[in-house]
Enzyme design. Structure first.
Site, PDB file in Angstrom:
ATOM      1  N   CYS A   2       0.835  -1.190   0.000  1.00  0.00           N
ATOM      2  CA  CYS A   2       0.000   0.000   0.000  1.00  0.00           C
ATOM      3  C   CYS A   2       0.878   1.253   0.000  1.00  0.00           C
ATOM      4  O   CYS A   2       2.018   1.225   0.427  1.00  0.00           O
ATOM      5  CB  CYS A   2      -0.875   0.035   1.242  1.00  0.00           C
ATOM      6  N   ARG A  27       4.281   0.372  -6.730  1.00  0.00           N
ATOM      7  CA  ARG A  27       4.480  -0.516  -5.590  1.00  0.00           C
ATOM      8  C   ARG A  27       3.458  -1.651  -5.561  1.00  0.00           C
ATOM      9  O   ARG A  27       3.578  -2.562  -4.749  1.00  0.00           O
ATOM     10  CB  ARG A  27       4.400   0.280  -4.286  1.00  0.00           C
ATOM     11  N   TRP A  75      -3.304  -2.479  -1.413  1.00  0.00           N
ATOM     12  CA  TRP A  75      -3.012  -3.842  -1.850  1.00  0.00           C
ATOM     13  C   TRP A  75      -3.727  -4.724  -0.823  1.00  0.00           C
ATOM     14  O   TRP A  75      -3.321  -4.786   0.337  1.00  0.00           O
ATOM     15  CB  TRP A  75      -1.501  -4.084  -1.840  1.00  0.00           C
ATOM     16  N   ASN A 101      -1.167   1.677   6.104  1.00  0.00           N
ATOM     17  CA  ASN A 101      -0.331   0.627   5.504  1.00  0.00           C
ATOM     18  C   ASN A 101       0.002  -0.371   6.599  1.00  0.00           C
ATOM     19  O   ASN A 101       0.364   0.038   7.703  1.00  0.00           O
ATOM     20  CB  ASN A 101       1.009   1.197   5.019  1.00  0.00           C
ATOM     21  N   GLY A 102      -0.061  -1.666   6.279  1.00  0.00           N
ATOM     22  CA  GLY A 102       0.320  -2.673   7.274  1.00  0.00           C
ATOM     23  C   GLY A 102      -0.865  -3.537   7.651  1.00  0.00           C
ATOM     24  O   GLY A 102      -1.880  -3.581   6.949  1.00  0.00           O
ATOM     25  N   GLU A 481      17.982 -16.409 -10.223  1.00  0.00           N
ATOM     26  CA  GLU A 481      17.507 -15.063 -10.525  1.00  0.00           C
ATOM     27  C   GLU A 481      16.921 -14.984 -11.938  1.00  0.00           C
ATOM     28  O   GLU A 481      15.881 -14.357 -12.150  1.00  0.00           O
ATOM     29  CB  GLU A 481      18.656 -14.059 -10.330  1.00  0.00           C
ATOM     30  N   LYS A 485      13.063 -13.874 -12.678  1.00  0.00           N
ATOM     31  CA  LYS A 485      12.726 -12.750 -13.574  1.00  0.00           C
ATOM     32  C   LYS A 485      11.663 -13.184 -14.572  1.00  0.00           C
ATOM     33  O   LYS A 485      10.686 -12.496 -14.793  1.00  0.00           O
ATOM     34  CB  LYS A 485      13.949 -12.301 -14.375  1.00  0.00           C
ATOM     35  N   GLU A 488       8.109 -14.009 -12.848  1.00  0.00           N
ATOM     36  CA  GLU A 488       7.341 -12.918 -12.234  1.00  0.00           C
ATOM     37  C   GLU A 488       6.745 -11.964 -13.257  1.00  0.00           C
ATOM     38  O   GLU A 488       5.693 -11.388 -13.020  1.00  0.00           O
ATOM     39  CB  GLU A 488       8.134 -12.180 -11.148  1.00  0.00           C
ATOM     40  N   HIS A 504      18.057 -36.422 -10.094  1.00  0.00           N
ATOM     41  CA  HIS A 504      17.574 -37.056  -8.864  1.00  0.00           C
ATOM     42  C   HIS A 504      16.057 -36.909  -8.717  1.00  0.00           C
ATOM     43  O   HIS A 504      15.545 -36.949  -7.598  1.00  0.00           O
ATOM     44  CB  HIS A 504      18.308 -36.468  -7.650  1.00  0.00           C
ATOM     45  N   LYS A 603       6.018  -4.036  -5.040  1.00  0.00           N
ATOM     46  CA  LYS A 603       7.439  -3.691  -5.104  1.00  0.00           C
ATOM     47  C   LYS A 603       8.140  -3.990  -3.801  1.00  0.00           C
ATOM     48  O   LYS A 603       9.247  -4.497  -3.783  1.00  0.00           O
ATOM     49  CB  LYS A 603       7.586  -2.209  -5.469  1.00  0.00           C
TER      50      LYS A 603
HETATM   51  O1  M6R Z   1      13.324  -4.703  -1.302  1.00  0.00           O
HETATM   52  P1  M6R Z   1      13.926  -6.068  -1.134  1.00  0.00           P
HETATM   53  O2  M6R Z   1      15.217  -6.214  -1.895  1.00  0.00           O
HETATM   54  O3  M6R Z   1      14.076  -6.476   0.299  1.00  0.00           O
HETATM   55  O4  M6R Z   1      12.883  -7.052  -1.808  1.00  0.00           O
HETATM   56  C1  M6R Z   1      13.061  -8.439  -1.747  1.00  0.00           C
HETATM   57  C2  M6R Z   1      12.151  -9.142  -2.725  1.00  0.00           C
HETATM   58  O5  M6R Z   1      10.808  -8.897  -2.422  1.00  0.00           O
HETATM   59  C3  M6R Z   1      12.412  -8.695  -4.174  1.00  0.00           C
HETATM   60  O6  M6R Z   1      13.742  -8.908  -4.535  1.00  0.00           O
HETATM   61  C4  M6R Z   1      11.496  -9.462  -5.157  1.00  0.00           C
HETATM   62  O7  M6R Z   1      11.840 -10.806  -5.185  1.00  0.00           O
HETATM   63  C5  M6R Z   1      11.567  -8.834  -6.546  1.00  0.00           C
HETATM   64  N1  M6R Z   1      10.245  -8.579  -7.042  1.00  0.00           N
HETATM   65  C6  M6R Z   1      12.211  -9.678  -7.556  1.00  0.00           C
HETATM   66  O8  M6R Z   1      12.250  -9.058  -8.796  1.00  0.00           O
END
Ligand code: M6R
Length: 608
Positions: A2, A27, A75, A101-102, A481, A485, A488, A504, A603
């Protein structure tokens, strides 16, 4: 997750609040709302969906009159993303509007108590209890009502409060989660993210947990948990508003991929002086660092993947044992940590709830903490004993690119510094590694220059419904990674596997419908990777090889090849991820996906 914004000043509040909300959209959100105060009445408009819907409902804010207000992008956590559940929430008699927020963890008990007093709830949210509590405790003293309400809440909350009887006056409260005050001339702001403020002011105050702030157009007063006034430093944001805008690119993600050479350079070069790595304002001395018996790295998502790379690099250079732990697991694992543990916390936002919790847990057990963070003044940066800031600039796309590569750059710098302080490398090796660090920005640029070829390959392979990314050693960490990418932003099923582990069990999933991306940049293990490629090819899979420039042998094994610039073996994950970022981007674009704001993602994950 949020986002919140608040404004009090001499201008009409609603258009400014909407502008702030638009800048927070990246975000992740599913509804939005705004409330302004005019002639003793709170006017409120809410809309599910995008901020554009809210803008349409309010004629870009022009339909609402008032010079003081609060706004929110939501959110959903409690209740569906409907107009009713969107924030702000009003108290029983419309005296208070609240954005939050929270998560209020004890909201059910509070709701029960308020319902027993005859209050009728309109929404399914946890936040609505806050509005009703404020009205219950308000006796003409707004600060006291805010403090009494906050004292009843358990969980994480950043609140913005508007009261119909208090013209021009706003309150905000922080208990876990980011909150920043914007200091203007004849106007003041609060927001959950600096990006909402920089178009209006670059002078900001970072709030700490337990603090509350009172804002009027002329003044900001911050109080501690007991209500005592507390002095706060005003910081200056160094980046411009353009840094958080698309600058001609179709997507923030592409802009941020292209910014990587500069971001890596900004992270590395200021820290190398006279052939030595220098961390300014760094509290760890060479003597202290020698006392650590082990290193624990904790993070989430891509930041965790950067930590997995760093484990290989630090262990190889320093010969110190490194454990990389997912923060969401570490926090509940009763970890074996003591004063001889160096805890490295990696986070772009500095606000990830699980990472903060794991960090607190380990620090309570005596660990010394070193944070690798991008956002200045964030919670993790302020909690840590030592900080290395990555200088990536604002990262807007949900899928991290420059955030991740600058984390790698900072971790490499640290690994070389650490190895040097331990005497684990000699002067010649140190010079070689420092030259390799200097070379990183140009290697990233050379990887970006292969953009057109990556686009062609993405167009060729975008129809696959399931991919595997395989690799060994640092290539395995990079595979994690690369796979994240892709999934997501393109929503295509993808898994990262240690190449030797495939046989395995998981090899049962390999058939002619799979595309296997085989990372082969650790050439000491190249022949082993060739065996793994042959295993999957024998089962009908197609293979996209990722290899170092100059490797011609790979053509005999793979259906297509992506080349990566050749440099220091230990730093290979950094240039290697660039074609995989581009590959994910172009596949998502081919498939018409929402690249900057993928479904279900936020985000910064500020709730557990
Ligand atoms: O802000 P942070 O680096 O702590 O965030 C960690 C993860 O939420 C963040 O890297 C997430 O996996 C990304 N969306 C990946 O692209």
């Amino acid at each position: 997750m949020c986002g919140i914004v608040g404004y009090t000043g001499r201008l009409e509040a609603a258009p400014l609040l909407l502008d702030g909300l638009r800048r927070l959209e990246y975000r992740g959100y599913d509804s939005a709302g705004v409330a302004v105060l005019d002639a003793g009445r709170i006017e409120m408009v809410k809309a599910s969906g995008s901020v554009a819907n809210l803008a349409e409902k309010t004629a870009n804010g022009a339909a609402l009159t008032g010079k003081c207000g609060i706004a929110h992008t939501r959110w959903a956590t409690h209740g569906a993303p409907t107009d009713t559940n969107a924030h702000p929430h009003l108290s029983e008699h419309g005296l208070f509007a609240v954005v939050h927020n929270g998560i209020i963890e004890n909201f059910a008990a509070l709701k029960g108590e308020l319902e027993a007093e005859g209050i009728v709830f309109r929404s399914e949210t946890d936040t609505e209890v806050v509005a009703h509590l404020l009205e219950k405790y308000y006796d003409g003293d707004l600060k006291s009502a805010v403090m009494r309400t906050a004292a009843r809440l358990e969980g994480s909350y950043v609140l913005g409060v508007l009261c119909a009887k208090e013209p021009g006056r706003l309150f905000c409260v922080k208990e876990a989660g980011p909150l920043i005050l914007g200091v203007g001339v004849g106007e003041n702001y609060f927001a959950s993210d600096v990006t909402a403020l920089v178009s209006r002011t670059k002078n900001v105050i970072y709030m700490s947990d337990g603090e509350l702030a009172e804002l009027t157009p002329e003044k900001i007063t911050v109080y501690d948990r007991t209500g005592r006034e507390t002095a706060k430093e005003v910081s200056h944001v160094v980046w411009d508003v353009e840094a958080a805008e698309k600058g001609g690119y179709e997507h923030f993600m592409m802009k941020e991929i292209m910014e990587q050479p500069r971001a890596v350079k900004n992270t590395v070069e200021p820290r190398i002086r006279g052939g030595e790595i220098v961390f300014e304002d760094f509290g760890l001395t060479a003597e202290e660092i020698r006392r650590f018996s082990r290193v624990v790295i904790t993070a989430c998502g891509s930041a965790y993947h950067a930590g997995v790379v760093a484990k290989y690099v630090i262990e190889s250079l320093c010969r110190v044992s490194v454990e990389t732990a997912l923060a969401s697991e570490l926090r509940y694992s009763d970890p074996i940590i003591d004063g001889r543990t160096l805890l490295i916390v990696v986070s772009q936002s500095g606000e990830t709830a699980d990472t903060i919790a794991a960090m607190r847990e380990c620090m309570a057990r005596g660990a010394r903490s070193l944070a690798i963070v991008n956002v200045v003044g964030s919670t993790i940066a302020r909690l840590a004993d030592n900080v290395i800031y990555t200088h990536a600039g604002p990262e807007i796309a949900v899928a991290t690119t420059k955030g991740y590569t600058t984390q790698l750059a900072a971790l490499y710098l640290f690994a070389v510094w650490y190895a040097d302080k331990l005497g684990a490398i000699d002067a010649a090796r140190r010079a070689e590694l420092i030259a390799a660090l200097y070379a990183l920005p140009s290697m990233v640029q050379r990887a970006i220059d292969l953009n057109v070829h990556v686009k062609y390959l993405a167009e060729r392979w975008h129809g696959h419904k399931s991919l595997f990314f395989i690799g060994r050693n640092i290539d395995y960490a990079a595979a994690m990674e690369g796979s994240l990418k892709l999934k997501e932003i393109s929503y295509i099923h993808s898994e990262a596997y240690a190449a030797g582990e495939l046989k395995h069990g998981t090899i049962a999933l390999i058939d002619e419908k799979r595309l296997v991306v085989a990372l082969c940049c650790q050439e000491q293990l190249y022949d082993k990777m060739v065996s793994n490629i042959q295993e999957v090819k024998a089962r009908g899979a197609k293979v996209l090889g990722v290899a170092l420039e100059g490797n011609r042998r790979i053509f005999a094994e793979a259906d297509d090849v992506l080349y990566v610039p050749r440099g220091e073996r230990l730093f290979a994950a950094l240039p290697e991820i660039v074609p995989l970022q581009l590959f994910a981007y172009y596949i998502a674009r081919e498939n018409g996906c929402s690249i900057d704001k993928p479904r279900n993602l936020a985000k910064s994950v500020t709730v557990e």
